[in-house]
Motif scaffolding. Structure first.
Motif, short mmCIF file in Angstrom:
data_model
loop_
_atom_site.label_atom_id
_atom_site.label_comp_id
_atom_site.label_asym_id
_atom_site.label_seq_id
_atom_site.Cartn_x
_atom_site.Cartn_y
_atom_site.Cartn_z
N ALA A 29 0.49 -1.49 0.42
CA ALA A 29 0.46 -0.38 0.04
C ALA A 29 0.85 1.29 0.29
CB ALA A 29 -0.96 -0.05 1.36
N ARG A 30 1.87 1.19 0.99
CA ARG A 30 3.15 2.02 0.50
C ARG A 30 3.32 2.32 -0.55
NH1 ARG A 30 4.14 4.95 5.54
NH2 ARG A 30 5.60 6.50 4.01
N VAL A 31 3.94 1.33 -1.18
CA VAL A 31 4.40 1.48 -2.50
C VAL A 31 3.46 2.66 -3.55
CG1 VAL A 31 4.66 0.40 -4.02
CG2 VAL A 31 5.97 -0.32 -2.15
N ARG A 32 2.28 1.73 -3.47
CA ARG A 32 0.96 2.18 -3.94
C ARG A 32 0.77 3.73 -3.91
NH1 ARG A 32 -0.93 -3.17 -3.78
NH2 ARG A 32 -1.97 -1.71 -1.80
N ALA A 33 1.02 4.25 -2.42
CA ALA A 33 0.92 5.52 -2.55
C ALA A 33 1.54 6.55 -2.76
CB ALA A 33 0.79 5.19 -1.40
N SER A 34 2.77 6.04 -3.07
CA SER A 34 4.01 6.70 -3.08
C SER A 34 4.42 6.85 -5.11
CB SER A 34 5.13 6.18 -2.70
OG SER A 34 6.22 7.06 -2.66
N ARG A 35 5.04 7.74 -5.51
CA ARG A 35 5.43 7.81 -6.79
C ARG A 35 6.75 7.79 -6.90
NH1 ARG A 35 5.05 12.75 -9.80
NH2 ARG A 35 4.57 11.76 -11.61
N ARG A 36 8.00 7.22 -6.18
CA ARG A 36 8.80 7.20 -6.04
C ARG A 36 9.35 6.24 -6.70
NH1 ARG A 36 12.46 5.70 -0.29
NH2 ARG A 36 10.53 3.76 -0.31
N LYS A 37 10.36 5.55 -7.29
CA LYS A 37 10.28 5.07 -8.14
C LYS A 37 11.80 3.83 -7.19
CE LYS A 37 8.40 4.56 -12.10
NZ LYS A 37 7.73 2.97 -12.39
N ILE A 38 12.11 2.91 -7.02
CA ILE A 38 13.02 2.08 -6.41
C ILE A 38 14.03 1.82 -7.44
CG2 ILE A 38 14.01 0.15 -5.19
CD1 ILE A 38 10.93 0.44 -3.89
N VAL A 39 15.44 2.11 -7.86
CA VAL A 39 16.36 2.24 -8.86
C VAL A 39 16.79 0.81 -8.63
CG1 VAL A 39 17.33 2.86 -10.64
CG2 VAL A 39 15.43 4.19 -9.95
N ILE A 40 17.44 -0.04 -8.66
CA ILE A 40 18.51 -1.20 -8.39
C ILE A 40 19.89 -0.93 -9.32
CG2 ILE A 40 18.78 -3.55 -7.43
CD1 ILE A 40 14.97 -2.27 -8.01
N LEU A 41 20.91 -0.84 -8.50
CA LEU A 41 22.05 -1.01 -9.37
C LEU A 41 22.68 -2.24 -9.47
CD1 LEU A 41 23.47 2.46 -8.95
CD2 LEU A 41 21.78 1.67 -10.88
N ASP A 42 22.26 -2.59 -10.73
CA ASP A 42 22.93 -4.49 -10.09
C ASP A 42 24.29 -4.76 -10.92
OD1 ASP A 42 22.40 -6.85 -9.08
OD2 ASP A 42 21.16 -7.31 -10.70
N ASP A 43 25.07 -4.90 -8.88
CA ASP A 43 26.24 -5.21 -10.32
C ASP A 43 26.82 -6.64 -11.15
OD1 ASP A 43 27.09 -7.40 -8.20
OD2 ASP A 43 28.71 -6.51 -7.10
N ASP A 44 25.62 -7.44 -10.93
CA ASP A 44 25.40 -8.27 -12.39
C ASP A 44 24.23 -9.09 -12.55
OD1 ASP A 44 24.96 -10.29 -10.76
OD2 ASP A 44 27.42 -11.33 -10.37
N PRO A 45 23.91 -9.75 -13.18
CA PRO A 45 22.83 -9.94 -13.23
C PRO A 45 21.94 -10.68 -12.43
CG PRO A 45 23.85 -10.49 -15.30
CD PRO A 45 24.74 -10.53 -13.98
N THR A 46 22.42 -10.74 -10.98
CA THR A 46 22.52 -12.39 -10.89
C THR A 46 20.85 -11.42 -9.63
OG1 THR A 46 24.14 -12.39 -8.84
CG2 THR A 46 24.46 -13.85 -11.04
N GLY A 47 21.20 -9.55 -9.62
CA GLY A 47 20.42 -9.59 -8.28
C GLY A 47 18.75 -9.94 -8.56
N THR A 48 18.21 -10.36 -9.85
CA THR A 48 17.25 -10.25 -10.69
C THR A 48 16.65 -11.75 -9.78
OG1 THR A 48 17.62 -11.30 -12.92
CG2 THR A 48 17.20 -8.77 -12.72
N VAL A 114 17.65 5.02 -4.17
CA VAL A 114 18.12 3.40 -5.47
C VAL A 114 18.82 2.96 -3.91
CG1 VAL A 114 21.00 4.14 -6.13
CG2 VAL A 114 19.47 5.58 -6.95
N ILE A 115 19.40 1.42 -4.77
CA ILE A 115 19.42 -0.05 -4.23
C ILE A 115 20.87 -0.23 -4.67
CG2 ILE A 115 19.26 -2.15 -2.97
CD1 ILE A 115 16.32 -0.97 -3.09
N SER A 116 21.95 -0.15 -4.59
CA SER A 116 23.18 -0.84 -4.57
C SER A 116 22.86 -2.05 -4.29
CB SER A 116 24.59 0.05 -4.65
OG SER A 116 25.55 -0.84 -4.45
N ARG A 117 22.60 -3.39 -4.92
CA ARG A 117 22.26 -4.91 -4.87
C ARG A 117 23.56 -5.45 -5.36
NH1 ARG A 117 22.85 -10.44 -6.55
NH2 ARG A 117 23.96 -9.07 -8.31
N SER A 118 23.77 -6.27 -4.74
CA SER A 118 26.02 -6.57 -4.43
C SER A 118 25.66 -8.38 -4.28
CB SER A 118 26.81 -5.82 -3.95
OG SER A 118 28.13 -6.59 -4.14
N ASP A 119 26.30 -9.16 -5.01
CA ASP A 119 26.95 -10.42 -3.76
C ASP A 119 26.39 -10.51 -2.47
OD1 ASP A 119 27.63 -12.49 -4.31
OD2 ASP A 119 29.20 -12.49 -3.24
#
Length: 470
Positions: A29-48, A114-119
């Motif tokens: 509900a909080r995510v839907r109510a917010s217009r904020r975008k979460i951007v995940i900077l992934d240091d390799d593709p496995t963060g998905t 921004v989330i810095s996703r790493s190993d």
């Protein structure tokens, strides 16, 4: 003791019970109510590996990022592949992305997190690339939030110590092969000490805040939010977690701390991404019908990862299936006269077997070859990856499916071998193993691309995938 191996079952059973309230609906509900975008900077593709329904971008022009920010949905990934770069290259890249993202956000009128996703085994360019993005976006006064918890890969943090599950044991991360990584090695399993080590003492261990499991499981979001709100600028907070409910409590606490003005620089593994974006996990794993193209060409595995877990998985694949092996000898790739012949021979064999309808595993020789220092080791890795990509580029027909094993390998195969500019994460084929559907601007639109992390799965994981898709 941070160097003690624990019995996994006994250790987890002794912990307080999970916080009783399911918090994901509140988070959604909080995510839907917010217009904020979460951007995940992934240091390799496995963060998905924990989400579905989010796009992955492999380019980051201002216009590309602006379009992504204005597209419906809670967020998106940017694949940086920075773990394949040296520190300087990773920081230059992070600065470029940060500048472009800040510009795009201002043009779109969209706030970002921004989330810095790493190993999840603590390897990567921390804190340097996090600092570079933050400086570019004007957020460099914020403290770090460190959360490497990732249950799909057996990564748990208890009493501030980060563990890797190995069968019935929990092994402190610094005692594993991951800590001996030639480029990203470390000596501390205690996350406070790890942060102090990685920041070269800039943030002393005794000054670092810890969110304990008692805070999460007994105090709940209010307790966690109060602790987070008290973390000071340019400091650090580490988080203990052993379940997704723990992460839900953390995220609910982050919302509360945010209302009091406290924001963080996130350095986390993939579990945090799923909860922070409010994504409910799929009820099941992707089926064969969803993954395999209608073609007589064989399926293709590409294995570049050299960690011991991958080697065991490749050995099992060769022993238990009739897959066609195509070994690429690293020693030949590094020799002055052997590189071209090795690439040509491997490419010819792979094409022949694929066109005969056989599944093929293209893999590098398993002996680890490292350089005298971190940069030389990364350079060797780049030569090997470049050679694999040249072989992939010679494949004459679309495989029925494609599995890339290892983070750097899967990134290079996607961006350079398959020319992927954007893909959609459609789910997982097994815990921690994501599947992308390639979009129109790629070599094989619509193909299933299975991104298999080097350090995930048991010894028979590749066997299970090959048999499922055969």
């Amino acid at each position: 003791m941070s160097d003690a191996v624990l019995n996994k079952e006994a250790c987890l059973a002794a912990l307080p019970p999970d916080w009783p309230e399911e918090l994901l609906p509140r988070i959604q509900a909080r995510v839907r109510a917010s217009r904020r975008k979460i951007v995940i900077l992934d240091d390799d593709p496995t963060g998905t590996q924990t989400v579905h329904g989010l796009p992955v971008l492999t380019t980051w022009s201002v216009q590309t990022l602006k379009r992504a920010l204005l597209t419906p949905g809670p967020g998106f990934f940017i694949l940086t592949n920075s773990r394949s770069l040296d520190r300087t290259g990773a920081c230059v890249l992070a600065m470029e992305i940060g500048i472009n993202l800040q510009t795009a956000a201002e043009l779109a009128g969209i706030a970002t997190a921004v989330i810095s996703r790493s190993d999840s085994t603590l390897r990567g360019h921390f804190p340097h690339e996090v600092d570079a993005v933050a400086k570019a976006m004007g957020t460099d006064a914020r403290p770090y939030l460190i959360l490497p918890f990732f249950p799909e890969g057996g990564r748990f943090t208890i009493n501030n110590v980060h563990y890797v599950a190995e069968e019935e044991h929990l092994v402190p991360a610094a005692m594993t092969a991951y800590a001996k990584d030639a480029a990203f090695g470390f000596s501390s399993s205690n996350l406070k000490e790890w942060v102090a080590e990685k920041t070269a003492g800039r943030i002393p261990a005794e000054t670092i805040t810890a969110i304990t499991l008692d805070d999460i499981r007994k105090g709940g979001p209010e307790r966690v939010g109060a602790i987070l709100a008290g973390v000071t600028d340019r400091a650090a907070c580490i988080v203990n977690a052993v379940s997704y409910r723990d992460v839900e409590v953390l995220v609910a606490g982050l919302f509360m701390a945010g209302e009091r003005g406290r924001q963080f620089l996130y350095r986390t593994a993939a579990a945090f991404v799923r909860v922070m974006t409010g994504i409910k996990p799929r009820a099941d794993f992707l089926s064969r019908a969803e993954l395999v193209a209608d073609t007589r060409i064989g399926g293709l595995f590409v294995v570049g990862s050299y960690v011991p877990k991958t080697t065991a998985q490749v050995e099992a694949l060769l022993e238990q299936t009739d897959i066609a092996p195509v070994e690429v000898k690293v020693a030949n790739l590094l020799s002055a006269g052997g590189k071209e012949a090795e690439i040509e021979a491997a490419a010819a064999l792979a094409n022949t077997q694929l066109e005969q309808g056989r599944d093929v595993v293209l893999f590098t020789s398993r002996a680890i070859v490292t350089g005298a220092d971190a940069k030389t080791s990364l350079d060797i890795g780049q030569v090997v990856s470049d050679s694999l990509i040249r072989i992939i580029q010679t494949v004459r027909h679309q495989p029925r499916y494609l599995v890339a094993k290892g983070g750097i390998t899967s990134s290079d195969v996607a961006t350079r071998g398959l020319h992927v500019r954007q893909a959609m994460i459609v789910g997982q084929i097994m815990p921690g193993v994501p599947v992308w559907q390639l979009e129109s601007e790629s070599r094989y639109p619509g193909m299933s691309y299975i991104v298999f992390p080097g350090n995930v799965g048991d010894d028979n994981a590749l066997v299970a995938i090959q048999k499922k898709l055969a």
